[in-house]
Each structure stands twice: as C-alpha cells, then as structure tokens.
Design a protein around this motif. Sequence first.
Motif, mmCIF file in Angstrom:
data_model
loop_
_atom_site.group_PDB
_atom_site.id
_atom_site.type_symbol
_atom_site.label_atom_id
_atom_site.label_comp_id
_atom_site.label_asym_id
_atom_site.label_seq_id
_atom_site.Cartn_x
_atom_site.Cartn_y
_atom_site.Cartn_z
ATOM 1 N N ASN A 140 46.400 42.457 45.464
ATOM 2 C CA ASN A 140 46.197 41.909 44.121
ATOM 3 C C ASN A 140 47.144 42.507 43.093
ATOM 4 N N GLY B 18 50.293 42.741 43.775
ATOM 5 C CA GLY B 18 51.561 42.052 44.024
ATOM 6 C C GLY B 18 52.535 42.812 44.899
ATOM 7 N N ASP C 286 51.898 40.239 49.995
ATOM 8 C CA ASP C 286 51.451 38.865 49.780
ATOM 9 C C ASP C 286 50.303 38.458 50.701
ATOM 10 N N ARG D 49 45.817 36.398 48.117
ATOM 11 C CA ARG D 49 45.346 36.409 46.733
ATOM 12 C C ARG D 49 44.616 35.095 46.471
ATOM 13 N N ASP E 192 46.667 32.023 45.550
ATOM 14 C CA ASP E 192 47.737 31.561 46.442
ATOM 15 C C ASP E 192 47.225 30.498 47.417
#
Length: 259
Positions: free
Chosen positions: A89, A91, A94, A227, A230
């Motif tokens: 979360n 970043g 992924d 995430r 996504d």
Amino acid sequence: MIKRMSIVASMMTVGLVVAGCSADEETGQAKEESYIIGLDDTFAPMGFRNDDDELVGFDIELAEAVAEDIGVEFTFQPIDWAMKETELNGGNIDMIWNGYTITDERAEQVAFGTAYMENSQLIITLEGNGIDTKEDLAGKNVAAQQSSSAVDAIESDPSNIIEEFANGEVVQYPSNNEVFNDLITGRSDAIVVDETLGRFYMNQNPSDDYKVLEDNFGEEEYAVGFRKEDDDLRERVDQSLEKLMNDGTYEDIYDNWFD
C-alpha cells in the motif's frame, strides 16, 4: 550558399535522428509495462534462493508464465514479510505473490485475486516427545513465522489452545528456516507451518525424527494480493491464471515442484 545548405541539411539530419530516438523511447516505454512482486525469499518451494543464489520456486515460475502471457515484465523484490501489506500500500511493490494466504484480516488491507492453490497449517514435532494431538501442545513451546498465516490460524483457532501454550503465546521468528531450527535444536516442542513449505523442507532435509500430527490448524487457500484500487491489474492476472490452469501450463509447473 553551399555552406548554409550543408548546415541546414546537417541540422535536419540531427533532428530526424533525435525524433527517431524519441519515437523509439516512447514506443519502448509503452511496451515495457513492469510490476514489482514482493516475496519472502526463504519460503520454499514457493519462492526461495537456490544454491546459486537465484530466485526459484513454484510462484516464481507461475508469475513468469503470467507475465509472458499478458505481455508485461515482473521483477521480484524480497521484503520483510511482517511488512508486506505496508510495502504494497506504500507503493514499494505492486503485488504480494509468495504463498500468500487469504484471511479476513488481510482482506481489509488488500484485494485478493482468485485462489490458485489449497494449503493447510501443519503441526510438526519430533518423535518421542509425547505430542500426538493438538491438545498435547498445552504447556509446550510452539513456534511459527512472524506475521504468517500460521500465527493467524493459531490465534483464531476455536479451541483457544494458544492460551495453554507456554507463556500463553506463539514463539515467532522472521523466517521458517529459523522456525525449523528452533524445533531441531529443542528450543521449541512443536512448530506450525504451511503444508507446502513443511513437506518440501522435510523432503530436502530428511530425518526420522520429524512427526506430522493428524491434527492441523485449518485449511486455507493461496492468492495474489493487490492494492484495492488496482482492479485492472488484478483482473488481467486472474484471467491469465485461469487460462494457464486450463491449457496445462499450471499443471506442468505444479508437477515440477510438487510431484
């Protein structure tokens, strides 16, 4: 006049070269879609380092097959497993893809893809120590990997057996290698680990002293963690996994590691 024409021609040539490079770079960037997968690089046989320090394993091969199928690049980043959701979360990665168990607690922080493998939480001990059932763990030192689904399974067990463990807690270590070492050296009386890892480890390190109890701490499933925002990436990976399961690719990879 000739000199000026030569200069203009040279400038046009340079401009064309620069324009061509920009076009190539833009095309390259468009094609080079890349994502980072976070993993625990000691979690054999899902993702771990071999004797040549190369990342190998079932999840590594499966992820590479998915990347080839959907035309992207996946790179693998070892992370502190206790920080996996924070890394995702934040970043820094992924996806979480490394024997990642679906749990209600984790589902609050990540979006799980479709489950692709079943697993259970084995109780492993040593012969001759009098532990034959889950109830025999009362008063014993029990170890598991820190922030793992093994710990979650123990803590959520309906019997509340954890309250009967020595000091009323699970002894936790950063890696499953340390968990097994704790058992072998006698510091722990039993350990709880993923079946995929436990049976692979015992196969690679055979000993007549290992004993797997019939009791366990529950059945579970592995999935990829994304995430929550996504959706597109999650759907593409899910569709690819379904395709690989139907065309025999998944089975070939599975047989390579679990046959």
